[in-house]
Design a protein around this motif. Structure first.
Motif, mmCIF file in Angstrom:
data_model
loop_
_atom_site.group_PDB
_atom_site.id
_atom_site.type_symbol
_atom_site.label_atom_id
_atom_site.label_comp_id
_atom_site.label_asym_id
_atom_site.label_seq_id
_atom_site.Cartn_x
_atom_site.Cartn_y
_atom_site.Cartn_z
ATOM 1 N N ALA A 152 0.854 -1.197 0.000
ATOM 2 C CA ALA A 152 0.000 0.000 0.000
ATOM 3 C C ALA A 152 0.882 1.236 0.000
ATOM 4 O O ALA A 152 1.859 1.300 0.761
ATOM 5 N N ILE A 153 0.560 2.163 -0.894
ATOM 6 C CA ILE A 153 1.326 3.410 -0.993
ATOM 7 C C ILE A 153 0.406 4.565 -0.636
ATOM 8 O O ILE A 153 -0.681 4.709 -1.206
ATOM 9 N N VAL A 154 0.825 5.390 0.350
ATOM 10 C CA VAL A 154 0.031 6.551 0.744
ATOM 11 C C VAL A 154 0.787 7.814 0.349
ATOM 12 O O VAL A 154 1.930 8.012 0.745
ATOM 13 N N LEU A 155 0.140 8.627 -0.482
ATOM 14 C CA LEU A 155 0.759 9.854 -0.978
ATOM 15 C C LEU A 155 -0.042 11.064 -0.504
ATOM 16 O O LEU A 155 -1.215 10.945 -0.147
ATOM 17 N N ALA A 156 0.632 12.231 -0.519
ATOM 18 C CA ALA A 156 -0.094 13.478 -0.306
ATOM 19 C C ALA A 156 -0.828 13.818 -1.599
ATOM 20 O O ALA A 156 -0.377 13.429 -2.678
ATOM 21 N N PRO A 157 -1.981 14.516 -1.483
ATOM 22 C CA PRO A 157 -2.675 14.912 -2.709
ATOM 23 C C PRO A 157 -1.715 15.621 -3.642
ATOM 24 O O PRO A 157 -0.885 16.410 -3.197
ATOM 25 N N SER A 158 -1.780 15.292 -4.950
ATOM 26 C CA SER A 158 -0.804 15.851 -5.867
ATOM 27 C C SER A 158 -1.429 16.110 -7.222
ATOM 28 O O SER A 158 -2.401 15.467 -7.603
ATOM 29 N N SER A 159 -0.855 17.094 -7.906
ATOM 30 C CA SER A 159 -1.294 17.393 -9.272
ATOM 31 C C SER A 159 -0.129 17.190 -10.232
ATOM 32 O O SER A 159 -0.165 17.673 -11.357
ATOM 33 N N GLY A 360 -11.621 13.060 -6.337
ATOM 34 C CA GLY A 360 -12.944 12.512 -6.067
ATOM 35 C C GLY A 360 -12.988 10.999 -6.062
ATOM 36 O O GLY A 360 -14.024 10.406 -5.766
ATOM 37 N N GLU A 361 -11.881 10.331 -6.376
ATOM 38 C CA GLU A 361 -11.869 8.864 -6.334
ATOM 39 C C GLU A 361 -11.850 8.392 -4.894
ATOM 40 O O GLU A 361 -11.446 9.135 -3.991
ATOM 41 N N PRO A 362 -12.265 7.147 -4.646
ATOM 42 C CA PRO A 362 -12.222 6.609 -3.277
ATOM 43 C C PRO A 362 -10.809 6.603 -2.705
ATOM 44 O O PRO A 362 -10.616 6.622 -1.497
ATOM 45 N N SER A 363 -9.807 6.613 -3.600
ATOM 46 C CA SER A 363 -8.429 6.593 -3.099
ATOM 47 C C SER A 363 -8.126 7.833 -2.257
ATOM 48 O O SER A 363 -7.146 7.874 -1.526
ATOM 49 N N HIS A 364 -8.995 8.830 -2.337
ATOM 50 C CA HIS A 364 -8.792 10.041 -1.547
ATOM 51 C C HIS A 364 -9.446 9.939 -0.181
ATOM 52 O O HIS A 364 -9.377 10.863 0.623
ATOM 53 N N ASP A 365 -10.096 8.809 0.075
ATOM 54 C CA ASP A 365 -10.891 8.696 1.302
ATOM 55 C C ASP A 365 -10.064 8.025 2.391
ATOM 56 O O ASP A 365 -9.648 6.868 2.250
ATOM 57 N N ALA A 366 -9.815 8.758 3.481
ATOM 58 C CA ALA A 366 -9.022 8.199 4.589
ATOM 59 C C ALA A 366 -9.682 6.926 5.116
ATOM 60 O O ALA A 366 -9.011 5.994 5.535
ATOM 61 N N ARG A 367 -11.033 6.887 5.039
ATOM 62 C CA ARG A 367 -11.737 5.708 5.560
ATOM 63 C C ARG A 367 -11.382 4.467 4.748
ATOM 64 O O ARG A 367 -11.171 3.378 5.281
ATOM 65 N N ALA A 368 -11.237 4.663 3.431
ATOM 66 C CA ALA A 368 -10.859 3.535 2.580
ATOM 67 C C ALA A 368 -9.487 3.015 2.997
ATOM 68 O O ALA A 368 -9.277 1.806 3.131
ATOM 69 N N LEU A 369 -8.575 3.930 3.230
ATOM 70 C CA LEU A 369 -7.228 3.528 3.657
ATOM 71 C C LEU A 369 -7.309 2.732 4.952
ATOM 72 O O LEU A 369 -6.778 1.622 5.060
ATOM 73 N N ALA A 370 -8.063 3.291 5.912
ATOM 74 C CA ALA A 370 -8.166 2.625 7.217
ATOM 75 C C ALA A 370 -8.749 1.226 7.031
ATOM 76 O O ALA A 370 -8.232 0.235 7.555
ATOM 77 N N ALA A 371 -9.808 1.143 6.231
ATOM 78 C CA ALA A 371 -10.465 -0.152 6.020
ATOM 79 C C ALA A 371 -9.468 -1.144 5.429
ATOM 80 O O ALA A 371 -9.342 -2.282 5.866
ATOM 81 N N HIS A 372 -8.708 -0.657 4.421
ATOM 82 C CA HIS A 372 -7.756 -1.548 3.757
ATOM 83 C C HIS A 372 -6.709 -2.046 4.750
ATOM 84 O O HIS A 372 -6.394 -3.249 4.788
#
Lengths: 954, 466, 186
Positions: A152-159, A360-372
């Protein structure tokens, strides 16, 4: 003792290099290496900003263009480099998000580069290791199973286009790996857009065209990815004589924000009730074409809302509605609806895809990360440049989850909470040490180029991902520099003319490629049913129920700047609180809860409790408690640790606004470090901070009032040189305080810490005074930037027994540090109290690395001497030398505060030149001198704060 | 301590109260008076040793506080912006004020040929000296960089710059220096004949030697005396305007500033009156105990206490009048800022309690002095004087601090809280002052003996010729 | 040819004053007195010259004032003129305090110095100190010194000395001694 002194030069810690020696070495290096600048310069060639001479002259700074990235959005900046030592940041006039200005964050970011608490070496299972070792370990763990199973890779929001490209490659190579973006602030807006537009779009506002501006809990003038740009455009319509007429600002908000101080009509409402306000507007304006539950719309009371509705209708297509990031999606959705109803789309607002990756993707949702993580499927976790353990809702228990992971790697600037929870850590490069790229709010791409090689050998997220991509550990992974060039080459379409384009991009700070085009209005639709459904689902807490709000902090944002002394000591807009956050509430609510300012309280929300201090803020919404995020850190950052309270410990994973909170006083009391204890003007408006309205001005024009002038006791000799002066338009000052930090950075102004501030010893040369007036229920705040007025009849001068402060021929009130013996009589006799005294040797014993941030053109003051604003005399003299040298097109002198001001409230120039802007402003009908009746003849003219209230609202 | 061979004067209080007690009671022959007064110095009382020890300890505290300030910086005080001046300047003004009574008594009463001057003038002059020494400490200490204090003196330097003489601080330097020097000369010149007496009466040889040196070989020839009288008179004539000018100049430290609450033309007379007021209070504070333990009731009679009481009452009323004028002119000026300071901040602001303390100590307490009985009872007088000391210090403090804490810009309003170092400095100088004064009692004839004898014969003459 | 000096000891201001006047009548030119405290009345018979000290003090005072004023003017207006708060280089009103204080300081110093010079002080020793019983001077003894008495041995002189001694004793001298000028008036 010396051993643990941090060293600027990455030598053995036992042999730190003093700044002097450092500069000598720089001098030598320049002589040797010419263009590359100095030994600290990155190996790759970086290109100086175009207006600078191509050759390095020791002692003459060079400007480089790069970009500062916050929450994924870029702001273009120019960085002043003294022999390879970045010291000062200015805005990039060619960058759409800056237009030459910056917010306080950009100004202060340079201090973080030299932060002595920065992580200095990678660590592997708790022991210091080499970069190679850690990279190898990361590869081993990440590539252990086929296709990135359990990675699992966690990144800061990026453009970043390059990051997008690299992520694609990573996914190709490791299809099973999961990628998350942590800490995005645009989620609600994106959700709202998806709700009614069917896709993720961002609303871009053009306030130059807006006659009426509405802020629904949005501090757009001081914060957010485009604040500098929005403030600039807003200001272009904010003065009585600005073309297109003066605009009108309505603000609905729970806490008093900078934007709120600018409002012509400010209504303090609970964050929850913003939805009601929006709903009522929709109902009033749509005239029933949109279904709005009356229970919701009727919850919004007050004449202002209805008058606003009429005002909006009257300015169809020429109004803008801005919604705060912390507001729920439905409010953003209603904003879209209002855009349609008022026909703003295409004129004051355009809609375009977000520059953020996977917006807007689920990948931006902290809850998804926690669940994973909770699912236990993760055996290797890479956290790249985001403090996921600290800056996450408490109920996700991310700390526990991260600790549970077998192998966890953290790339971060500090040994913070996340570093503590991970098995491997690696220092992250500061943006002034990094190669990269990023998009502005409108998609404009900027190249992030380093000004200095990493002081402590740090790496970027791109470096780490790139390490995963290299086929074998032996084969060196492509550098981030190479990756960025490759991205641009691809975008450029081949090598033809690429080098030129690359160099141009580095010079200008923006690439040639066009910004993300907005969606043509024709292709846009509004899903009324979805909106109706969402509105039906809205449930407001009953009136009088206490709510809690968690805004990002105007100083430390989400905690990433919590170790930056300049920002920690930056006073808040209204109450001038420093070095801490607090539970802010209105006087009425405080009374209801039996609290008074400074009481220690226990705040309980969803069963979680935090202990903090009650802080009464005028103009705060009743029944609303706000605790800003980013404080109460427990990491290894010495300035940050233990200051204020950690609001994340209360924050739920739901929305940033919550109901059902209890506040109980513990009985103890704590003193807060406030830099301005008194906010009452005591009927001195006319003497100090004048206010007027557009209407009043017009009547005065017709009546042709004469402006009274103080008769001089002595005649001044006629000036034969340039006469420097300043004009400050109070109508344009938002109180964003970027100027305060800019001044601090430019003039080596020390910080004094919370005790110093509480004692009344803050050193700021430029401060923004806030006066609270009006009635208690709808107080209005007058902001006044206060700095040395450079009086022609300076009272400070004639009381100095040793001629330590005297007047220059070009009208500067000069402070001669070397001559000062510190009687402090000058300060007593200064009516404006802008003089600062060095009570201690504030620079004594500070780590060498911190000394690197000092501006070599400005003396570092010693103990026992007075100091104050010099009108940036170093810049004036530099300008004069350039002119004397006969340089081509020498830019006009701009003081540090003026240069960074997004609204152009501060104007500096030559009063002797009657054609100059400053001379014109001094003659303006609104111009006056603070306390001018004292006969001090101040060289700073203030322009009365002018508001444009709706005549309908008495 | 017994009053020597002389019978203690009987104090007759009550209805048959002597309207005018004598300036001197019968003090026997010249020899007797000489031996008695010299004896007090030659054979000091036992307690003096211990008193010296205690005050020396307090002086140690002063040194400690000074060292700490010099090493660390003024930051160890409570000062801030806007209140850049606080304790140090308050103490300075207070101490220099106390000095004034000494010179006033010596100079003015000399010119006015007041007979009651003789018994107390040397006390008062010594007090002046030591008070000015204390005062002198503070302007130095309160500088940010005290090691450059000499930049306030015009001397040709490599920097080529000079002091800036429009500043009242440069006036202070000259005024205080002049005041100190002239006070020393005046005091010493008066002392010479008595030092000669010490030289001639001291039992041990070494003491004779020491006093001989300080007596400058004085032998009292007619020519000596005539020059001495002229010179002493001239010094008196010069010291008199000096007293008035010094505190006027000190007051300009505030009067020339435009700070509301300082910017006032009443200050010079106001400060001078206050100075003499507090000075006489200090004379009482020192004289009453000394008179008692040294048994000087026949030299320092109720007449002296009575007159000092009258002086206190008079100067007290001048001070009270200044308060009234100040407040009235603030109200009459119509100036927003002044009105706020005088009519709101001082009486009712955060420092309001000080204002009322001042009124109680400086205006109310002295009214008891309308009664002769009070003026002539040493104990009551002593307590009133104590109240006045407190009152005058407080007045200076709130005058200096409240004005700064409520200036033009409400944004910069702030408060001042003294630090432990501030307090130590004040207490330290009090101890140092007492220490010096005890040394004076120990080594110097503290009553002007020769003048006293002259006075005695003068009075005898008067009696003879009725 | 040497001369004798009569040293007569008295124990009250009145007696020495009377004696001094009487001796003056007898026509003895050079008299002096030593007393424990100032006796203004003695100055006439003793012909103590009027002092010029007052004028000296006045002059020095004025000189100091002038010097101070010149320093203020020259340093602030001539040698290093600076624009200080837009004030004139020569702010005469602000010169007053320093000029005045300087005048006082100069005058006071002059007065003190004048006294010492006029009284021929300081001195470490004086022959009179050798005189037996002289140490009581500072307590309660008054001495009249009569000089210009010839010590020639002719009858006239003898008679004159006898007459003087007799006169002094008649005036109440506790003792009358003779000494040579070298002994008492160096």
């Amino acid at each position: 003792m010396r051993a643990d002194r941090p060293d600027p030069m990455q030598h053995a810690p036992s042999d730190p290099i003093a700044r002097r020696a450092f500069l000598q070495r720089m001098g030598a290096a320049i002589a040797l290496y010419g263009a590359t600048g100095c030994t600290r310069a990155p190996a790759e060639q970086i290109v100086p900003y175009v207006t600078q001479p191509p050759d390095v002259v020791p002692g003459r700074p060079r400007m480089y263009a790069t970009a500062f990235v916050l929450d994924g959005y870029a702001t273009g900046v120019l960085v002043e480099s003294h022999e390879g030592r970045p010291t000062k940041i200015e805005g990039n006039p060619e960058h759409p998000a800056s237009l030459g200005a910056t917010s306080a964050f950009e100004q202060a970011s340079v201090l973080s580069l030299y932060d002595p608490d920065r992580m200095r070496a990678p660590r592997l299972n708790g022991t210091t290791a080499s970069f190679a070792q850690v990279f190898a370990a990361v590869r081993r763990a990440a590539l252990a199973r086929r296709e990135g199973e359990g990675l699992a890779i966690v990144l800061a929001p990026s453009s970043s286009p390059t990051l997008a490209r690299v992520l694609r490659l990573v996914r190709e190579r490791l299809p099973s790996a999961r990628v998350f973006f942590h800490g995005s602030r645009a989620r609600a807006a994106h959700e709202g857009a998806r709700m009614v537009r069917g896709r993720v779009l961002e609303r871009r506002h053009d306030l130059r065209r807006a006659d009426v501006v509405v802020s629904l809990d949005d501090d757009f003038l001081a914060r957010g990815p485009a604040c500098a740009r929005l403030a600039h455009d807003f200001a272009s319509r904010r003065t009585p004589n600005s073309e297109g007429g003066m605009n009108r600002l309505y603000v609905f908000e729970p806490t008093f924000s900078a934007t709120g101080t600018m409002a012509d009509h400010r209504v303090r409402v609970r964050a929850h009730d913003i939805a009601a306000v929006a709903a009522r507007l929709v109902r009033e304006i749509s005239k029933g074409r949109l279904a709005v539950p009356d229970v919701l719309a009727d919850a919004a009371k007050g004449v202002v809302v209805d008058a606003l509705a009429r005002d909006l209708v009257a300015h169809r297509g020429r109004c803008a509605i801005l919604v705060g990031a912390s507001q729920p999606p439905v409010v953003h959705a209603m904003a879209h609806a209002l855009d349609e109803l008022l026909g703003n789309v295409g004129s004051t607002v355009t809609l375009a895809p977000s520059p953020l990756l996977e917006a807007g993707e689920p990948s931006h949702d902290a809850r998804a990360l926690a669940a994973h993580l909770r699912s236990g499927a993760v055996h290797t976790l890479l956290v790249l440049g985001t403090n996921v353990v600290y800056a996450s809702p408490a109920d996700l228990e991310l700390e526990k989850l991260v600790r549970a992971v077998e192998t966890s790697f953290y790339l971060g600037a500090f040994a913070d909470e996340t570093a503590d929870a991970c098995t491997m850590t690696m220092p992250e490069a500061h943006f002034l040490e990094s190669w990269g790229d990023a998009r502005a709010f409108d998609g404009t791409v900027s190249i992030v180029q380093p000004l200095v090689a990493p002081l402590h050998g740090a790496r970027t997220s791109l470096d780490v991902l790139s390490a995963l991509l290299s086929p074998s550990p032996q084969e060196p992974a492509p550098s981030s520099h190479a990756l960025v060039r490759e991205t641009m080459r691809v975008g450029h379409g081949g090598d033809a003319g690429f080098e030129a384009a690359w160099r141009r991009a580095l010079r200008r700070g923006v690439t040639d490629d066009a910004p993300i085009a907005p969606v043509p209005p024709g292709e846009l639709a509004l899903d009324r049913h979805a909106l109706a459904a969402a509105l039906g689902a809205v449930r407001l807490p009953p009136p009088g129920a206490l709510e809690i709000v968690f805004p990002t902090d105007e100083r430390v944002h989400d905690g990433r700047f919590a170790n930056n002394a300049w920002l920690l000591e930056l006073p808040t807009v209204v109450t001038k609180l420093t070095w801490s956050n607090a539970a802010t509430l209105s006087s009425a609510t405080a009374a209801r809860l039996g609290l008074s300012d400074g009481d220690e309280v226990d705040v309980t929300y969803e069963g979680r409790t935090a202990r903090t201090v009650a802080h009464v803020v005028p103009g705060h919404a009743d029944d609303s408690v706000a605790i800003t995020l980013g404080w109460g850190r427990r990491g290894g950052e010495t300035n940050a640790r233990g200051r204020g309270v950690n609001a994340y410990a209360l924050l739920g994973s739901g929305e940033a606004i919550g109901a059902g909170v209890t506040v109980r006083r513990t009985g103890a009391a704590r003193a807060l470090a406030v830099s301005q204890p008194n906010h009452d003007l005591h009927d001195r408006e006319h003497h100090i901070a004048r206010k007027t309205t557009l209407a009043a001005l017009e009547t005065r024009r017709t009546e042709r009032e004469k402006r009274p002038v103080a008769l001089p006791l002595y005649q001044l000799a006629p000036a034969d040189t340039r006469q420097w002066g300043m004009a400050i338009d109070l109508s344009l000052c938002t109180g964003c305080s970027a100027c305060v930090v800019a001044c601090q950075a430019e003039n080596n102004v020390p910080t004094v810490g919370p005790d110093g501030v509480a004692k009344g010893r803050i050193m700021h040369w430029l401060r923004v005074d806030a006066y609270v007036g009006g009635d208690r229920h709808a107080p209005d705040v007058t902001l006044q930037p206060m700095l040395c007025q450079h009086c022609e009849k300076a009272p400070c001068e004639y009381v100095c027994p040793v001629d330590a402060t005297v007047h220059s021929s070009d009208g500067l009130n000069q402070m001669v540090y070397n001559r000062c013996v510190g009687t402090r009589f000058c300060s007593n006799n200064c009516p404006y109290k802008v003089r600062r005294f060095n009570w201690f040797d504030y620079h004594q014993g500070e780590p060498d690395v911190v000394a690197l941030v000092r501006n070599p053109d400005v003396t570092v003051r010693q103990r026992g001497v007075m100091e104050k604003c010099t009108f940036c005399v170093q810049r004036i003299r530099e300008h004069e030398i350039a002119v004397h040298r006969g340089d081509a097109d020498v830019p006009p002198v701009r003081t540090a505060c003026q240069a960074t001001c997004p609204t152009g409230a501060i104007v500096f120039g030559d009063l002797a030149d009657k054609g100059s802007t400053v001379a014109r402003l001094h003659a303006d009908e609104r111009a006056y001198g603070a306390l001018e009746e004292l006969g001090t003849k101040p060289r700073v003219a203030y322009l009365a704060r002018t508001k444009n209230p709706n005549p309908e609202i008495a | 301590m017994s009053a020597g061979a002389l019978p203690r004067p009987t104090r007759a209080y009550g209805p048959g109260l002597d309207p005018e007690p004598p300036v001197l009671r019968d003090i026997g022959s010249d020899e007797a008076i000489t031996d008695e007064l010299l004896g007090k110095v030659l054979h000091p009382p036992k307690w003096l040793k211990w008193a010296l020890l205690v005050t020396a300890g307090g002086t140690g505290l002063l040194l400690l506080a000074v060292a700490y300030t010099l090493v660390t910086g003024i930051g160890v005080w409570g000062n801030d912006i806007p209140i850049a001046w606080a304790f140090a300047i308050t103490n300075f003004v207070w101490w220099i004020g106390i000095g004034h009574a000494g010179t006033f008594i010596s100079a003015f009463l000399l010119l006015l040929e007041q007979k009651w001057r003789t018994s107390i003038n040397r006390f008062a002059e010594a007090m002046t000296l030591f008070a000015v020494v204390q005062a002198g400490l503070f302007p130095l200490l309160h500088m940010g960089r005290p090691w450059f204090f000499y930049w306030l003196v015009p001397y040709p330097s490599t920097m080529g710059v000079w002091p800036q003489f429009r500043s009242a601080l440069t006036w202070d330097v000259v005024a205080v220096a002049t005041y100190l020097l002239v006070s020393i000369l005046f005091w010493y010149l008066g002392l010479v004949p008595d030092l000669a007496a010490m030289r001639d009466r001291a039992p041990e040889r070494w003491r004779r030697r020491v006093y001989a040196v300080f007596a400058l070989g004085w032998y009292g020839s007619a020519r000596n005396w005539s020059r001495w009288r002229i010179g002493y008179g001239l010094l008196g004539g010069l010291a008199a305007p000096l007293v008035v000018s010094v505190h006027s100049i000190v007051s300009s430290d505030f009067a020339i500033a435009l700070v509301p609450g300082w910017h006032s033309t009443i200050f010079p007379p106001y400060f001078v009156a206050g100075a003499i007021f507090s000075g006489f209070a200090m004379v009482v504070t020192l004289l009453v105990p000394a008179r008692h333990v040294y048994g000087l009731q026949h030299v320092v009679t109720e007449r002296h206490l009575d007159n000092i009481g009258k002086m206190l009452l008079a100067t007290g009323w001048m001070v009270l009048w200044s308060y009234v004028v100040e407040i009235w002119s603030a109200w009459y000026s119509g100036d927003t800022f002044e009105q706020y300071v005088y009519l709101v901040a001082r009486p009712f602001g955060p420092y309001g309690f000080l204002f009322w303390t001042v009124l109680a100590c400086n205006c109310l307490a002295p009214q008891a002095l309308w009664w002769r009985r009070v003026r002539r009872s040493p104990l009551v007088l002593w307590f009133i004087a104590g109240a006045i000391q407190v009152g005058m210090w407080t007045e200076r403090f709130f005058l200096i601090v409240t004005s700064q804490s409520r200036g033009f810009l409400p944004s910069s309003w702030n408060l001042y809280r003294p630090s432990i170092v501030d307090v130590s400095l004040l207490l330290g100088t009090l101890a140092f002052f007492c220490f010096l004064f005890l040394l004076f009692l120990r080594f110097v004839p503290f009553v002007a003996i020769s003048e006293l004898k002259a006075l005695r014969h003068e009075l005898a003459e008067e009696k003879r010729h009725g | 040819m040497g001369e004798t000096i009569f040293v007569a000891e008295f124990d009250s201001p009145a007696t020495i004053l009377a004696a001094a006047e009487r001796v003056r009548e007898l026509g003895f030119g050079e008299l002096d007195a030593v007393t424990p405290f100032p006796i203004a009345a003695l100055e006439r018979p003793l012909r103590v010259g009027r002092s010029r000290l007052r004028w000296a003090v006045l002059l020095v005072g004025l000189g100091a004032a002038a010097l101070a004023f010149w320093i203020l003017h020259w340093t602030n207006a001539v040698d290093y003129p600076l624009n200080v708060g837009g004030r004139p280089l020569d702010s005469y009103p602000t010169d007053v305090p320093i000029v005045f204080e300087s005048a006082v300081l100069g005058a006071a110093s002059a007065a003190f110095a004048g006294v010492l010079l006029g009284a021929r002080l300081p001195r470490l020793h004086h022959p009179l100190f050798e005189l037996e019983g002289f140490e009581r001077t500072t307590v309660d003894r008054f001495w009249l010194l009569v000089a210009n008495v010839t010590d020639a041995t002719d009858a006239a002189s003898e008679e004159e000395r006898g007459a003087l001694r007799a006169e002094l004793e008649r005036m109440g001298a506790r003792s009358v001694r003779t000494a040579s000028r070298q002994e008492v008036r160096p």
